[in-house]
Motif scaffolding. Structure first.
Motif, PDB file in Angstrom:
ATOM      1  N   GLY A 116       0.793  -1.297   0.012  1.00  0.00           N
ATOM      2  CA  GLY A 116       0.030  -0.064  -0.008  1.00  0.00           C
ATOM      3  C   GLY A 116       0.909   1.256  -0.076  1.00  0.00           C
ATOM      4  O   GLY A 116       1.958   1.131   0.419  1.00  0.00           O
ATOM      5  N   GLU A 117       0.477   2.378  -0.358  1.00  0.00           N
ATOM      6  CA  GLU A 117       1.113   3.636  -0.461  1.00  0.00           C
ATOM      7  C   GLU A 117       0.280   4.836  -0.333  1.00  0.00           C
ATOM      8  O   GLU A 117      -0.994   4.681  -0.941  1.00  0.00           O
ATOM      9  N   THR A 118       0.962   5.990  -0.192  1.00  0.00           N
ATOM     10  CA  THR A 118       0.178   7.327  -0.145  1.00  0.00           C
ATOM     11  C   THR A 118       1.206   8.294  -0.263  1.00  0.00           C
ATOM     12  O   THR A 118       2.366   8.049  -0.187  1.00  0.00           O
ATOM     13  N   ASN A 119       0.813   9.452  -1.013  1.00  0.00           N
ATOM     14  CA  ASN A 119       1.683  10.369  -1.416  1.00  0.00           C
ATOM     15  C   ASN A 119       1.368  11.686  -0.602  1.00  0.00           C
ATOM     16  O   ASN A 119       0.305  12.225  -0.225  1.00  0.00           O
ATOM     17  N   VAL A 120       2.556  12.416  -0.344  1.00  0.00           N
ATOM     18  CA  VAL A 120       2.570  13.667   0.304  1.00  0.00           C
ATOM     19  C   VAL A 120       3.371  14.753  -0.616  1.00  0.00           C
ATOM     20  O   VAL A 120       4.482  14.420  -0.839  1.00  0.00           O
ATOM     21  N   THR A 121       2.802  15.960  -0.901  1.00  0.00           N
ATOM     22  CA  THR A 121       3.470  16.932  -1.420  1.00  0.00           C
ATOM     23  C   THR A 121       4.044  18.064  -0.389  1.00  0.00           C
ATOM     24  O   THR A 121       3.229  18.352   0.330  1.00  0.00           O
ATOM     25  N   LEU A 122       5.269  18.223  -0.504  1.00  0.00           N
ATOM     26  CA  LEU A 122       5.757  19.173   0.398  1.00  0.00           C
ATOM     27  C   LEU A 122       6.281  20.391  -0.302  1.00  0.00           C
ATOM     28  O   LEU A 122       6.991  20.657  -1.566  1.00  0.00           O
ATOM     29  N   LYS A 123       5.692  21.571   0.225  1.00  0.00           N
ATOM     30  CA  LYS A 123       6.032  22.979  -0.430  1.00  0.00           C
ATOM     31  C   LYS A 123       6.648  23.678   0.435  1.00  0.00           C
ATOM     32  O   LYS A 123       6.216  23.990   1.635  1.00  0.00           O
ATOM     33  N   VAL A 124       7.881  24.362   0.162  1.00  0.00           N
ATOM     34  CA  VAL A 124       8.732  24.991   1.069  1.00  0.00           C
ATOM     35  C   VAL A 124       8.599  26.405   0.769  1.00  0.00           C
ATOM     36  O   VAL A 124       8.786  26.871  -0.411  1.00  0.00           O
ATOM     37  N   LEU A 125       8.173  27.265   1.723  1.00  0.00           N
ATOM     38  CA  LEU A 125       7.778  28.500   1.321  1.00  0.00           C
ATOM     39  C   LEU A 125       9.061  29.529   1.803  1.00  0.00           C
ATOM     40  O   LEU A 125       9.755  29.277   2.807  1.00  0.00           O
ATOM     41  N   VAL A 126       9.244  30.565   0.896  1.00  0.00           N
ATOM     42  CA  VAL A 126      10.463  31.584   1.069  1.00  0.00           C
ATOM     43  C   VAL A 126       9.748  33.029   1.167  1.00  0.00           C
ATOM     44  O   VAL A 126       9.267  33.407   0.253  1.00  0.00           O
ATOM     45  N   PRO A 127      10.230  33.596   2.319  1.00  0.00           N
ATOM     46  CA  PRO A 127       9.878  35.023   2.309  1.00  0.00           C
ATOM     47  C   PRO A 127      10.293  35.862   1.410  1.00  0.00           C
ATOM     48  O   PRO A 127      11.451  35.467   0.730  1.00  0.00           O
ATOM     49  N   PRO A 128       9.953  36.968   1.053  1.00  0.00           N
ATOM     50  CA  PRO A 128      10.701  38.109   0.290  1.00  0.00           C
ATOM     51  C   PRO A 128      11.856  38.277   0.605  1.00  0.00           C
ATOM     52  O   PRO A 128      12.278  38.573   1.563  1.00  0.00           O
ATOM     53  N   HIS A 129      12.646  38.679  -0.857  1.00  0.00           N
ATOM     54  CA  HIS A 129      14.178  39.136  -0.435  1.00  0.00           C
ATOM     55  C   HIS A 129      13.931  40.547  -1.008  1.00  0.00           C
ATOM     56  O   HIS A 129      12.852  41.014  -1.732  1.00  0.00           O
TER      57      HIS A 129
END
Length: 286
Positions: A116-129
């Motif tokens: 069995g399997e499941t998927n997880v999406t990781l989004k890394v947020l970057v503050p303004p430069h």
């Protein structure tokens, strides 16, 4: 009792024939968003049919598939900066390189459905430069002028607002405004600048992740076209053309550019020089 004893074998047979629950894998959070350099929890929960010691694997999808957790150990860049509890993984101090899609796989060889399997999406947020700003130092009245602002690193992409002399420039409220603001790509455009547009301009980038950042202000000066200077330049050019034309005409009239003169100069062959020893030679022959 006799009736009960008659039904008991049937009940036992039905219990043995009833399907049992195979391995199931799920996550309570399929999309994870965290700020850069913080920890990310990738949830994975499972239930097995009979196997009490299933194999747990985590993989990351990309151009290929790479192992994150395999054979009881974290692999590659995750070694030494990740932990696991059950099948849930915690990644520490994530960066943009960690963003992507992850897959949790549970393998239970003793179950009827053993994977069995499941998927997880990781989004890394970057503050303004601090954005880079392109602001011209000067322009002439009536011309089209664009001021540009851009932050290449913020995630999600930043939106932009413009300031003149420390005061925010409001978006135009009607189509006849003398300027346009594109907050998405960071452009402030003057359709026809005027002297009152002179001032110190700066741009602010924000995306809701961290504090907004502003570029250093720069002064833009708008000046009228110097009509006297333009007229003087035109007069000088006309005089130069007139003088050159008159000079060429006079030279041509005096035959300086005549075809015969040019050809005579080209075909001229100087006469041979007499030998300085001619007399001596003659006297020797006599």
């Amino acid at each position: 009792m006799e009736g009960t004893s008659l039904y008991l074998p049937i009940v036992i047979l039905l219990m043995q024939c009833s399907p049992s629950s195979p391995v199931t894998v799920s996550s309570n959070r399929h999309k994870v968003e965290v700020r850069e350099f913080s920890d990310a929890v990738l949830s994975c929960m499972f239930h097995t049919e009979r196997d009490q010691n299933p194999r747990i694997e985590w993989k990351k999808k990309g151009k290929g598939v790479s192992f994150v957790y395999f054979d009881g150990q974290f692999k590659g860049p995750f070694e030494g900066r990740a932990s696991i509890e059950g099948a849930t993984v915690t990644l520490q101090r994530v960066t943009q390189d960690d963003a992507g899609e992850y897959r949790c796989e549970i393998s239970a060889p003793l179950d009827s459905v053993n994977l069995g399997e499941t998927n997880v999406t990781l989004k890394v947020l970057v503050p303004p430069h601090t954005p880079s700003c392109e602001i011209p130092s000067g322009a002439v009245t009536g011309s089209v002028v664009q001021l540009r602002c851009r932050d290449q690193q913020s995630i999600p992409p930043a939106t932009y607002s413009w300031y003149k002399d420390g005061q925010q420039i409001s978006p135009p409220r009607h189509t006849n405004a003398t300027y346009l603001i594109n907050a998405r790509i960071g452009i402030l455009e003057f359709k026809s600048v005027a002297k009152e547009d002179t001032g110190r301009y700066s741009c602010l980038a924000s995306n809701g992740v961290g504090p907004p950042k502003m570029c250093e202000g720069k002064r833009m000066t708008i000046e009228d076209v110097n009509v006297s200077a333009v007229v003087a330049a035109v007069v000088v050019v006309c005089l130069v053309i007139l003088i050159c034309g008159c000079g060429g005409y006079l030279l041509h009239r005096n035959g300086f550019f005549s075809r015969e003169l040019l050809l005579s100069n080209v075909n001229y062959i100087p006469p041979p020089q007499e030998s300085t020893d001619f007399k001596h030679t003659q006297s020797f022959m006599l």
